[in-house]
Design a protein around this motif. Structure first.
Motif, mmCIF file in Angstrom:
data_model
loop_
_atom_site.group_PDB
_atom_site.id
_atom_site.type_symbol
_atom_site.label_atom_id
_atom_site.label_comp_id
_atom_site.label_asym_id
_atom_site.label_seq_id
_atom_site.Cartn_x
_atom_site.Cartn_y
_atom_site.Cartn_z
ATOM 1 N N LEU A 1 -7.043 12.322 -9.320
ATOM 2 C CA LEU A 1 -5.967 12.724 -8.413
ATOM 3 C C LEU A 1 -5.876 11.750 -7.241
ATOM 4 O O LEU A 1 -6.894 11.209 -6.788
ATOM 5 N N THR A 2 -4.646 11.556 -6.744
ATOM 6 C CA THR A 2 -4.421 10.639 -5.635
ATOM 7 C C THR A 2 -3.591 11.317 -4.549
ATOM 8 O O THR A 2 -2.879 12.288 -4.799
ATOM 9 N N TYR A 3 -3.708 10.764 -3.360
ATOM 10 C CA TYR A 3 -2.846 11.166 -2.253
ATOM 11 C C TYR A 3 -1.462 10.557 -2.475
ATOM 12 O O TYR A 3 -1.262 9.756 -3.394
ATOM 13 N N ILE B 1 -8.437 10.503 -4.257
ATOM 14 C CA ILE B 1 -9.006 11.614 -3.486
ATOM 15 C C ILE B 1 -10.487 11.754 -3.843
ATOM 16 O O ILE B 1 -10.829 11.995 -5.002
ATOM 17 N N PRO B 2 -11.384 11.592 -2.859
ATOM 18 C CA PRO B 2 -12.809 11.755 -3.152
ATOM 19 C C PRO B 2 -13.173 13.220 -3.363
ATOM 20 O O PRO B 2 -12.599 14.110 -2.736
ATOM 21 N N ARG B 3 -14.123 13.468 -4.254
ATOM 22 C CA ARG B 3 -14.644 14.828 -4.451
ATOM 23 C C ARG B 3 -15.446 15.199 -3.206
ATOM 24 O O ARG B 3 -16.226 14.401 -2.697
ATOM 25 N N HIS B 4 -15.247 16.401 -2.732
ATOM 26 C CA HIS B 4 -15.895 16.852 -1.494
ATOM 27 C C HIS B 4 -17.318 17.349 -1.776
ATOM 28 O O HIS B 4 -17.538 18.144 -2.690
ATOM 29 N N TYR B 5 -18.250 16.870 -0.971
ATOM 30 C CA TYR B 5 -19.620 17.383 -0.960
ATOM 31 C C TYR B 5 -20.019 17.643 0.483
ATOM 32 O O TYR B 5 -19.659 16.883 1.385
#
Length: 121
Positions: free
Chosen positions: A47-49, A55-59
């Motif tokens: 996915l992209t902005y 879009i980085p995966r959130h951690y």
């Protein structure tokens, strides 16, 4: 519920994070790791902005492990303040690509901005 990423790291860099002198952990994004580092849709597409950046995966945290891959390994848990993904360009501003199993991919890296050490070895 907080999200944690577990990464193996060389002792030298483990020690620098522990000492507070290494504040960014970078990883190359490859086809076999893109779901670990990038947000993907239900079909596995990245996915992209709106500006086409990934879009980085959130951690929330990263658990760093070092040492031999057997038995108990030294570990620490570090807060993630943010993450950004960048695609690599050559001197002309063109994206650098590579081939993998007949597919062409853009060379990309993710930088994790590290915060407080939450658990020390």
């Amino acid at each position: 519920m907080s999200k944690n990423l577990t990464l193996s790291i060389k002792q030298e860099f483990f020690d620098k994070i522990l000492a507070g002198t290494k504040k960014i952990e970078s990883r190359e994004i490859r086809p076999n790791s893109n779901t670990k580092y990038c947000e993907v849709d239900k079909d596995g597409y990245i996915l992209t902005y709106e500006d086409d950046s990934i879009i980085p995966r959130h951690y929330d945290t990263i658990t760093f492990l070092t040492g031999a891959y057997t038995g108990t390994r030294p570990r620490m848990v570090v807060e993630v303040k943010g993450a950004e993904i960048f695609e690599v360009e050559d001197e002309n501003g063109d994206l650098i690509t590579y081939e993998h199993e007949g597919e062409t991919y853009n060379t990309a890296f993710i930088d994790y901005h590290l915060g407080e050490i939450l658990e020390k070895p």
